[in-house]
Write a protein that holds these residues in place. Structure first.
Motif, PDB file in Angstrom:
ATOM      1  N   ILE A 105       0.858  -1.098  -0.028  1.00  0.00           N
ATOM      2  CA  ILE A 105       0.083  -0.091  -0.020  1.00  0.00           C
ATOM      3  C   ILE A 105       0.995   1.354  -0.057  1.00  0.00           C
ATOM      4  O   ILE A 105       1.673   1.535   0.990  1.00  0.00           O
ATOM      5  CB  ILE A 105      -0.773  -0.087   1.222  1.00  0.00           C
ATOM      6  CG1 ILE A 105      -1.944  -1.167   1.155  1.00  0.00           C
ATOM      7  CG2 ILE A 105      -1.766   1.485   1.241  1.00  0.00           C
ATOM      8  CD1 ILE A 105      -2.865  -1.394   2.478  1.00  0.00           C
ATOM      9  N   HIS A 106       0.505   2.021  -1.119  1.00  0.00           N
ATOM     10  CA  HIS A 106       1.492   3.365  -1.149  1.00  0.00           C
ATOM     11  C   HIS A 106       0.511   4.297  -0.795  1.00  0.00           C
ATOM     12  O   HIS A 106      -0.625   4.354  -1.476  1.00  0.00           O
ATOM     13  CB  HIS A 106       2.101   3.416  -2.449  1.00  0.00           C
ATOM     14  CG  HIS A 106       2.635   4.784  -2.638  1.00  0.00           C
ATOM     15  ND1 HIS A 106       2.113   5.926  -2.999  1.00  0.00           N
ATOM     16  CD2 HIS A 106       4.128   4.945  -2.876  1.00  0.00           C
ATOM     17  CE1 HIS A 106       3.167   6.882  -3.304  1.00  0.00           C
ATOM     18  NE2 HIS A 106       4.172   6.220  -3.274  1.00  0.00           N
ATOM     19  N   PHE A 107       0.825   5.245   0.241  1.00  0.00           N
ATOM     20  CA  PHE A 107      -0.165   6.110   0.596  1.00  0.00           C
ATOM     21  C   PHE A 107       0.288   7.711   0.870  1.00  0.00           C
ATOM     22  O   PHE A 107       1.538   7.789   1.048  1.00  0.00           O
ATOM     23  CB  PHE A 107      -0.880   5.713   1.934  1.00  0.00           C
ATOM     24  CG  PHE A 107      -0.256   5.641   3.103  1.00  0.00           C
ATOM     25  CD1 PHE A 107      -0.146   6.627   4.247  1.00  0.00           C
ATOM     26  CD2 PHE A 107       0.696   4.382   3.331  1.00  0.00           C
ATOM     27  CE1 PHE A 107       0.562   6.323   5.173  1.00  0.00           C
ATOM     28  CE2 PHE A 107       1.609   4.275   4.398  1.00  0.00           C
ATOM     29  CZ  PHE A 107       1.438   5.239   5.431  1.00  0.00           C
ATOM     30  N   ASN A 108      -0.347   8.485   0.968  1.00  0.00           N
ATOM     31  CA  ASN A 108      -0.147   9.864   1.119  1.00  0.00           C
ATOM     32  C   ASN A 108      -1.434  10.618   1.526  1.00  0.00           C
ATOM     33  O   ASN A 108      -2.635  10.524   0.888  1.00  0.00           O
ATOM     34  CB  ASN A 108       0.782  10.648   0.084  1.00  0.00           C
ATOM     35  CG  ASN A 108      -0.248  11.557  -0.539  1.00  0.00           C
ATOM     36  OD1 ASN A 108      -1.121  11.207  -0.895  1.00  0.00           O
ATOM     37  ND2 ASN A 108       0.451  12.522  -0.898  1.00  0.00           N
ATOM     38  N   TRP A 109      -1.315  11.337   2.531  1.00  0.00           N
ATOM     39  CA  TRP A 109      -2.364  12.003   3.258  1.00  0.00           C
ATOM     40  C   TRP A 109      -1.360  13.555   3.818  1.00  0.00           C
ATOM     41  O   TRP A 109      -0.611  13.112   4.231  1.00  0.00           O
ATOM     42  CB  TRP A 109      -3.395  11.480   4.201  1.00  0.00           C
ATOM     43  CG  TRP A 109      -4.340  10.745   3.866  1.00  0.00           C
ATOM     44  CD1 TRP A 109      -5.500  11.025   3.104  1.00  0.00           C
ATOM     45  CD2 TRP A 109      -4.377   9.144   4.222  1.00  0.00           C
ATOM     46  NE1 TRP A 109      -6.264   9.894   3.188  1.00  0.00           N
ATOM     47  CE2 TRP A 109      -5.504   8.777   3.558  1.00  0.00           C
ATOM     48  CE3 TRP A 109      -3.238   8.283   4.692  1.00  0.00           C
ATOM     49  CZ2 TRP A 109      -5.803   7.451   3.712  1.00  0.00           C
ATOM     50  CZ3 TRP A 109      -3.655   7.077   4.691  1.00  0.00           C
ATOM     51  CH2 TRP A 109      -5.130   6.537   4.098  1.00  0.00           C
ATOM     52  N   ARG A 138      -4.151   0.578  10.901  1.00  0.00           N
ATOM     53  CA  ARG A 138      -5.084  -0.351  10.166  1.00  0.00           C
ATOM     54  C   ARG A 138      -4.720  -0.860   8.944  1.00  0.00           C
ATOM     55  O   ARG A 138      -5.046  -2.200   8.489  1.00  0.00           O
ATOM     56  CB  ARG A 138      -6.458   0.931   9.938  1.00  0.00           C
ATOM     57  CG  ARG A 138      -7.428   0.035   9.001  1.00  0.00           C
ATOM     58  CD  ARG A 138      -8.133  -1.287   9.627  1.00  0.00           C
ATOM     59  NE  ARG A 138      -8.843  -1.995   8.697  1.00  0.00           N
ATOM     60  CZ  ARG A 138      -8.637  -2.838   7.817  1.00  0.00           C
ATOM     61  NH1 ARG A 138      -7.256  -3.379   7.968  1.00  0.00           N
ATOM     62  NH2 ARG A 138      -9.873  -3.347   7.071  1.00  0.00           N
ATOM     63  N   MET A 139      -3.860  -0.340   8.222  1.00  0.00           N
ATOM     64  CA  MET A 139      -3.398  -0.654   6.868  1.00  0.00           C
ATOM     65  C   MET A 139      -2.515  -1.805   7.189  1.00  0.00           C
ATOM     66  O   MET A 139      -2.153  -2.653   6.401  1.00  0.00           O
ATOM     67  CB  MET A 139      -2.751   0.552   6.264  1.00  0.00           C
ATOM     68  CG  MET A 139      -3.516   1.568   5.484  1.00  0.00           C
ATOM     69  SD  MET A 139      -2.884   2.748   4.465  1.00  0.00           S
ATOM     70  CE  MET A 139      -1.916   3.799   5.712  1.00  0.00           C
ATOM     71  N   GLU A 140      -1.631  -1.611   8.367  1.00  0.00           N
ATOM     72  CA  GLU A 140      -0.745  -2.922   8.590  1.00  0.00           C
ATOM     73  C   GLU A 140      -1.216  -4.158   8.535  1.00  0.00           C
ATOM     74  O   GLU A 140      -0.787  -5.158   8.244  1.00  0.00           O
ATOM     75  CB  GLU A 140       0.010  -2.756   9.855  1.00  0.00           C
ATOM     76  CG  GLU A 140       1.200  -1.448   9.653  1.00  0.00           C
ATOM     77  CD  GLU A 140       2.010  -1.111  10.868  1.00  0.00           C
ATOM     78  OE1 GLU A 140       2.970  -0.813  10.956  1.00  0.00           O
ATOM     79  OE2 GLU A 140       1.139  -1.310  12.155  1.00  0.00           O
ATOM     80  N   LYS A 141      -2.458  -4.082   9.236  1.00  0.00           N
ATOM     81  CA  LYS A 141      -3.361  -5.426   9.196  1.00  0.00           C
ATOM     82  C   LYS A 141      -3.887  -5.981   7.661  1.00  0.00           C
ATOM     83  O   LYS A 141      -4.252  -7.134   7.848  1.00  0.00           O
ATOM     84  CB  LYS A 141      -4.717  -5.238   9.790  1.00  0.00           C
ATOM     85  CG  LYS A 141      -4.335  -4.761  11.522  1.00  0.00           C
ATOM     86  CD  LYS A 141      -5.745  -4.480  12.135  1.00  0.00           C
ATOM     87  CE  LYS A 141      -5.406  -4.195  13.608  1.00  0.00           C
ATOM     88  NZ  LYS A 141      -6.692  -3.702  14.184  1.00  0.00           N
ATOM     89  N   SER A 142      -3.521  -5.308   6.661  1.00  0.00           N
ATOM     90  CA  SER A 142      -4.127  -5.473   5.371  1.00  0.00           C
ATOM     91  C   SER A 142      -3.093  -5.499   4.181  1.00  0.00           C
ATOM     92  O   SER A 142      -3.167  -6.024   3.396  1.00  0.00           O
ATOM     93  CB  SER A 142      -5.110  -4.263   4.944  1.00  0.00           C
ATOM     94  OG  SER A 142      -6.503  -4.825   5.694  1.00  0.00           O
TER      95      SER A 142
END
Length: 162
Positions: free
Chosen positions: A100-104, A145-149
């Motif tokens: 998952i590549h993310f930015n907020w 949360r993302m670490e779980k997925s």
């Protein structure tokens, strides 16, 4: 006037119209960021989560990783961490992600007035949409949360805040 009634003019209009329709048809078939991606089960699954900047690079990332990864993104602008907390489960879905590549940040930290218009941070009528400390807390919750997925998380720093 005589030119318009000539067979050559009619043929020219036909060719121009055909070219325009063909061009529009090709544009409508061009890849778009919100297109559905059908996974190749042999390839890793990648999810891009971010604001309009990430929408802008989604197609290019898909092109660069064609044949190497299934590159997905939510079908919307992921905007701020506030919106992320509300929609993260929907965006992650029920399948595991390899990356998952993310930015907020841009939508969180921008300065807006009560009507949501951008403004000068020095003007007391404008406040950060999500104050820095709340942004930090929201981001931590989203990472947990993302670490779980996902097997790997990649955070990309935000663009400069207007």
């Amino acid at each position: 006037m005589k030119i318009r009634n000539s067979p050559k003019f009619g043929f020219a209009v036909f060719l121009a119209t055909t070219a325009m329709v063909s061009s529009l048809s090709a544009q409508s078939k061009a890849p778009r960021p919100f297109d559905v991606v059908i996974d190749d089960p042999k390839l890793p699954r990648v999810l891009l989560i971010g604001d309009s900047i990430s929408i802008g690079y989604t197609v290019e990332v898909r092109n660069l990783l064609a044949g190497q990864a299934n590159v997905h993104r939510p079908k919307e602008n992921c905007a701020s961490t506030k919106q992320g907390l509300e929609k993260i489960d929907k965006w992650l879905g029920d399948k595991r992600w390899d990356v998952i590549h993310f930015n907020w940040g841009l939508h969180d930290l921008k300065y807006i007035n009560e009507r949501g218009r951008l403004g000068d941070p020095k003007d007391p009528k404008f406040n950060q949409q999500v104050p820095v400390e709340q942004y930090r807390k929201n981001l931590k919750k989203l990472v947990i949360r993302m670490e779980k997925s996902a097997d790997v998380l990649i955070w990309r720093s935000t663009t400069p805040v207007p």
